[in-house]
Design a protein around this motif. Structure first.
Motif, short mmCIF file in Angstrom:
data_model
loop_
_atom_site.label_atom_id
_atom_site.label_comp_id
_atom_site.label_asym_id
_atom_site.label_seq_id
_atom_site.Cartn_x
_atom_site.Cartn_y
_atom_site.Cartn_z
N LEU A 124 19.06 25.04 -7.40
CA LEU A 124 19.99 23.90 -7.37
C LEU A 124 19.95 23.13 -6.06
CD1 LEU A 124 23.09 25.40 -9.23
CD2 LEU A 124 21.24 23.99 -10.13
N GLU A 125 18.93 23.36 -5.24
CA GLU A 125 18.79 22.58 -4.01
C GLU A 125 18.66 21.11 -4.37
OE1 GLU A 125 15.83 23.87 -1.21
OE2 GLU A 125 16.52 25.95 -1.34
N GLY A 126 19.34 20.26 -3.61
CA GLY A 126 19.32 18.83 -3.88
C GLY A 126 20.44 18.36 -4.79
N ILE A 127 21.21 19.30 -5.34
CA ILE A 127 22.35 18.96 -6.21
C ILE A 127 23.62 19.00 -5.35
CG2 ILE A 127 23.75 19.70 -8.20
CD1 ILE A 127 20.97 18.67 -8.96
N THR A 128 24.43 17.95 -5.44
CA THR A 128 25.70 17.90 -4.71
C THR A 128 26.85 18.08 -5.69
OG1 THR A 128 24.76 16.43 -3.05
CG2 THR A 128 27.17 16.49 -3.21
N ASP A 136 24.73 21.92 -2.81
CA ASP A 136 25.56 21.54 -1.66
C ASP A 136 26.97 21.31 -2.22
OD1 ASP A 136 26.65 20.60 0.71
OD2 ASP A 136 25.74 18.61 0.51
N VAL A 137 27.86 22.28 -2.02
CA VAL A 137 29.21 22.20 -2.56
C VAL A 137 30.16 21.72 -1.47
CG1 VAL A 137 31.14 23.48 -3.59
CG2 VAL A 137 28.78 24.00 -4.26
N ILE A 138 30.91 20.67 -1.79
CA ILE A 138 31.91 20.13 -0.88
C ILE A 138 33.27 20.38 -1.52
CG2 ILE A 138 32.76 18.08 0.31
CD1 ILE A 138 29.84 16.97 -0.05
N LYS A 139 34.02 21.27 -0.90
CA LYS A 139 35.35 21.64 -1.40
C LYS A 139 36.37 20.67 -0.81
CE LYS A 139 38.56 25.54 -1.48
NZ LYS A 139 38.62 25.72 -2.92
N ILE A 140 37.19 20.07 -1.67
CA ILE A 140 38.25 19.17 -1.23
C ILE A 140 39.52 19.99 -1.06
CG2 ILE A 140 39.58 17.10 -1.77
CD1 ILE A 140 36.53 16.60 -1.37
N GLU A 141 40.06 19.99 0.16
CA GLU A 141 41.27 20.73 0.46
C GLU A 141 42.34 19.80 1.00
OE1 GLU A 141 41.09 24.69 2.14
OE2 GLU A 141 38.96 24.36 2.51
N HIS A 142 43.59 20.16 0.78
CA HIS A 142 44.70 19.37 1.31
C HIS A 142 44.71 19.46 2.82
CE1 HIS A 142 48.74 17.88 2.06
NE2 HIS A 142 48.63 17.29 0.88
#
Length: 158
Positions: free
Chosen positions: A9-13, A36-42
């Motif tokens: 999954l390289e290259g997948i955001t 590439d996982v970007i976690k949205i946090e408060h």
């Protein structure tokens, strides 16, 4: 490839707007496979699971602020503090979704819509969206005793 194995999954955001077990765990698996996982946090306090026990102990045996649960479902991710309930935060989230390949969320049914992030708006931000939604309580319009509740997740009831 310089002798290195490329993860599938390289290259997948992936943008994760998730909390409590199902979405964080699923996003962690995607990250483990190279996304590439970007976690949205408060911005205030971050993910609520940061405060849940059990907490790790320091070398002297004192409880730390590090939650074993949070750490066990959030490895290999980046984190962004973002209040998408405010218009400027919502716009930033929509921009990030527009650049992502996958949106993964498990918010309570109707809560993202309440903040101007319904399916139509999110789809408009990204012309080729892939998404996943985990519902421990069902979806709006479906009958069921947990439809409007906030249960932990299907995983914790299984």
């Amino acid at each position: 490839m310089n002798g290195q194995t490329r993860l599938p999954l390289e290259g997948i955001t992936v943008i994760e707007v998730g909390r409590f077990i199902s979405a964080p765990w699923a996003a962690q698996l995607l990250a483990d496979f190279g996304a590439d996982v970007i976690k949205i946090e408060h911005p205030v306090g971050g993910d609520l699971m940061r405060m849940s026990g059990p907490h790790l102990l320091d070398a002297e045996g004192n409880k730390t602020q590090e939650s074993a649960y949070y750490l066990s479902t959030n490895r290999n991710k980046r984190s962004v503090a973002l209040d998408y309930t405010r218009p400027e935060g919502r716009e930033v989230l929509l921009q990030r979704i527009g650049r992502a390949d996958v949106l993964l969320e498990n918010a309570r049914p109707g809560s993202l819509t309440k903040h101007g992030l319904d399916d139509t708006i999110v789809a408009g931000a990204n012309r080729q969206p892939s998404g996943a939604r985990s519902r421990g309580s069902g979806s709006p319009g479906r009958a069921g005793i947990w439809r409007d509740s906030t249960p932990p997740s299907r995983l914790s009831r299984a």
